[in-house]
Design a protein around this motif. Structure first.
Motif, mmCIF file in Angstrom:
data_model
loop_
_atom_site.group_PDB
_atom_site.id
_atom_site.type_symbol
_atom_site.label_atom_id
_atom_site.label_comp_id
_atom_site.label_asym_id
_atom_site.label_seq_id
_atom_site.Cartn_x
_atom_site.Cartn_y
_atom_site.Cartn_z
ATOM 1 N N GLU A 38 0.833 -1.196 0.000
ATOM 2 C CA GLU A 38 0.000 0.000 0.000
ATOM 3 C C GLU A 38 0.873 1.252 0.000
ATOM 4 N N SER A 39 0.462 2.251 -0.774
ATOM 5 C CA SER A 39 1.124 3.554 -0.771
ATOM 6 C C SER A 39 0.313 4.487 0.112
ATOM 7 N N THR A 40 0.993 5.346 0.849
ATOM 8 C CA THR A 40 0.278 6.316 1.678
ATOM 9 C C THR A 40 -0.262 7.433 0.796
ATOM 10 N N GLY A 41 -1.257 8.116 1.302
ATOM 11 C CA GLY A 41 -1.779 9.269 0.581
ATOM 12 C C GLY A 41 -0.708 10.322 0.385
ATOM 13 N N GLU A 42 0.135 10.519 1.389
ATOM 14 C CA GLU A 42 1.195 11.521 1.297
ATOM 15 C C GLU A 42 2.229 11.156 0.229
ATOM 16 N N SER A 43 2.567 9.873 0.105
ATOM 17 C CA SER A 43 3.555 9.478 -0.911
ATOM 18 C C SER A 43 2.990 9.664 -2.326
ATOM 19 N N ALA A 161 -4.153 21.630 -12.706
ATOM 20 C CA ALA A 161 -5.337 21.570 -11.835
ATOM 21 C C ALA A 161 -5.676 20.125 -11.487
ATOM 22 N N LEU A 162 -5.612 19.246 -12.468
ATOM 23 C CA LEU A 162 -5.895 17.829 -12.226
ATOM 24 C C LEU A 162 -4.882 17.232 -11.253
ATOM 25 N N LEU A 163 -3.608 17.489 -11.483
ATOM 26 C CA LEU A 163 -2.566 16.953 -10.603
ATOM 27 C C LEU A 163 -2.707 17.482 -9.182
ATOM 28 N N CYS A 164 -3.000 18.766 -9.045
ATOM 29 C CA CYS A 164 -3.188 19.357 -7.709
ATOM 30 C C CYS A 164 -4.432 18.796 -7.020
ATOM 31 N N ALA A 165 -5.495 18.570 -7.784
ATOM 32 C CA ALA A 165 -6.708 17.965 -7.212
ATOM 33 C C ALA A 165 -6.406 16.539 -6.748
ATOM 34 N N GLY A 166 -5.649 15.796 -7.555
ATOM 35 C CA GLY A 166 -5.262 14.441 -7.160
ATOM 36 C C GLY A 166 -4.420 14.440 -5.903
ATOM 37 N N ALA A 167 -3.478 15.376 -5.796
ATOM 38 C CA ALA A 167 -2.627 15.475 -4.603
ATOM 39 C C ALA A 167 -3.467 15.849 -3.379
ATOM 40 N N ARG A 168 -4.384 16.784 -3.558
ATOM 41 C CA ARG A 168 -5.268 17.193 -2.460
ATOM 42 C C ARG A 168 -6.116 16.001 -2.000
ATOM 43 N N PHE A 169 -6.639 15.247 -2.971
ATOM 44 C CA PHE A 169 -7.434 14.067 -2.638
ATOM 45 C C PHE A 169 -6.586 13.039 -1.891
ATOM 46 N N ALA A 170 -5.386 12.774 -2.379
ATOM 47 C CA ALA A 170 -4.520 11.771 -1.751
ATOM 48 C C ALA A 170 -4.187 12.157 -0.314
ATOM 49 N N ARG A 171 -3.893 13.427 -0.085
ATOM 50 C CA ARG A 171 -3.559 13.877 1.273
ATOM 51 C C ARG A 171 -4.769 13.778 2.198
ATOM 52 N N HIS A 173 -7.727 11.836 1.668
ATOM 53 C CA HIS A 173 -8.442 10.557 1.718
ATOM 54 C C HIS A 173 -7.557 9.324 1.670
ATOM 55 N N GLY A 174 -6.284 9.501 1.441
ATOM 56 C CA GLY A 174 -5.397 8.350 1.318
ATOM 57 C C GLY A 174 -5.006 7.743 2.638
ATOM 58 N N PRO A 175 -4.447 6.544 2.591
ATOM 59 C CA PRO A 175 -3.963 5.910 3.816
ATOM 60 C C PRO A 175 -2.964 6.805 4.529
ATOM 61 N N GLY A 176 -3.122 6.898 5.849
ATOM 62 C CA GLY A 176 -2.226 7.742 6.639
ATOM 63 C C GLY A 176 -2.726 9.162 6.769
ATOM 64 N N ALA A 177 -3.868 9.490 6.145
ATOM 65 C CA ALA A 177 -4.427 10.844 6.278
ATOM 66 C C ALA A 177 -4.951 11.024 7.693
ATOM 67 N N PRO A 178 -4.872 12.243 8.211
ATOM 68 C CA PRO A 178 -5.424 12.490 9.547
ATOM 69 C C PRO A 178 -6.898 12.051 9.609
#
Length: 183
Positions: A38-43, A161-171, A173-178
């Motif tokens: 699994e990859s973390t949302g932050e990674s 915009a797409l890449l930034c939205a994906g990064a925002r989503f990963a941070r 909703h991804g594993p390891g998110a607060p």
């Protein structure tokens, strides 16, 4: 640090909420790469941020033009001078290809091979997340971020915009998110 710019395509909070629903309903685990880990949302977010920086540096293009030289027209009877010209064009085309702008797909893959801000797993997961963001944005079950990025009217700002939205989503909703961020 994420890049902020004025965008022509806006990915809203509602788009990211729909993306979270698509992740929850996904057939296979979205955050797990082909390594089985699994990859973390932050990674994944770091990978997407690095992709933004790469495209800002190298430039973005929707697709690669066909710049190949027609060396197939060379025969045994071709004069030496013409043969040398054809070979020089081929070498120039190949050298120029290395300096070309990057597509969304090639930039994601390049960051994955550098092993600084990502790896092949984060490249795969990031690509999946971007597909889901585009599906949520377009409300199409078969949408692909790569194909979306190749549309004639798309711009570098749209891709950012797409890449930034994906990064925002990963941070968020991804594993390891607060825990308070995952809603």
């Amino acid at each position: 640090m994420p890049v902020t710019t004025a965008y022509s395509v806006v990915f809203t909070h509602d788009t990211l909420a729909r993306t979270a629903e698509l992740v929850r309903d996904s057939y296979r685990p979205v955050w797990t790469g082909l390594s089985g880990e699994e990859s973390t949302g932050e990674s994944v977010a770091a990978h997407l941020d690095a992709t933004v920086r790469l495209l800002d540096t190298d430039g973005w293009t929707a697709t690669y033009p066909d710049t190949s030289c027609d060396i197939g027209q060379v025969t045994d009877d071709t004069p030496l001078e013409e043969l040398v010209r054809a070979l020089l064009r081929l070498v120039q085309d190949e050298a120029g290809a290395a300096r070309q702008k990057r597509t969304l797909h090639s930039a994601l893959q390049h960051v994955g091979t550098l092993h600084v801000d990502g790896d092949t797993d984060t490249a795969q997961v990031a690509s999946t997340i971007l597909d889901l963001v585009v599906r949520a944005h377009t409300r199409s079950d078969s949408a692909s971020a790569t194909r979306w990025s190749e549309r004639r009217h798309r711009s570098h700002d749209d891709i950012t915009a797409l890449l930034c939205a994906g990064a925002r989503f990963a941070r968020t909703h991804g594993p390891g998110a607060p825990a308070h961020a995952v809603a």
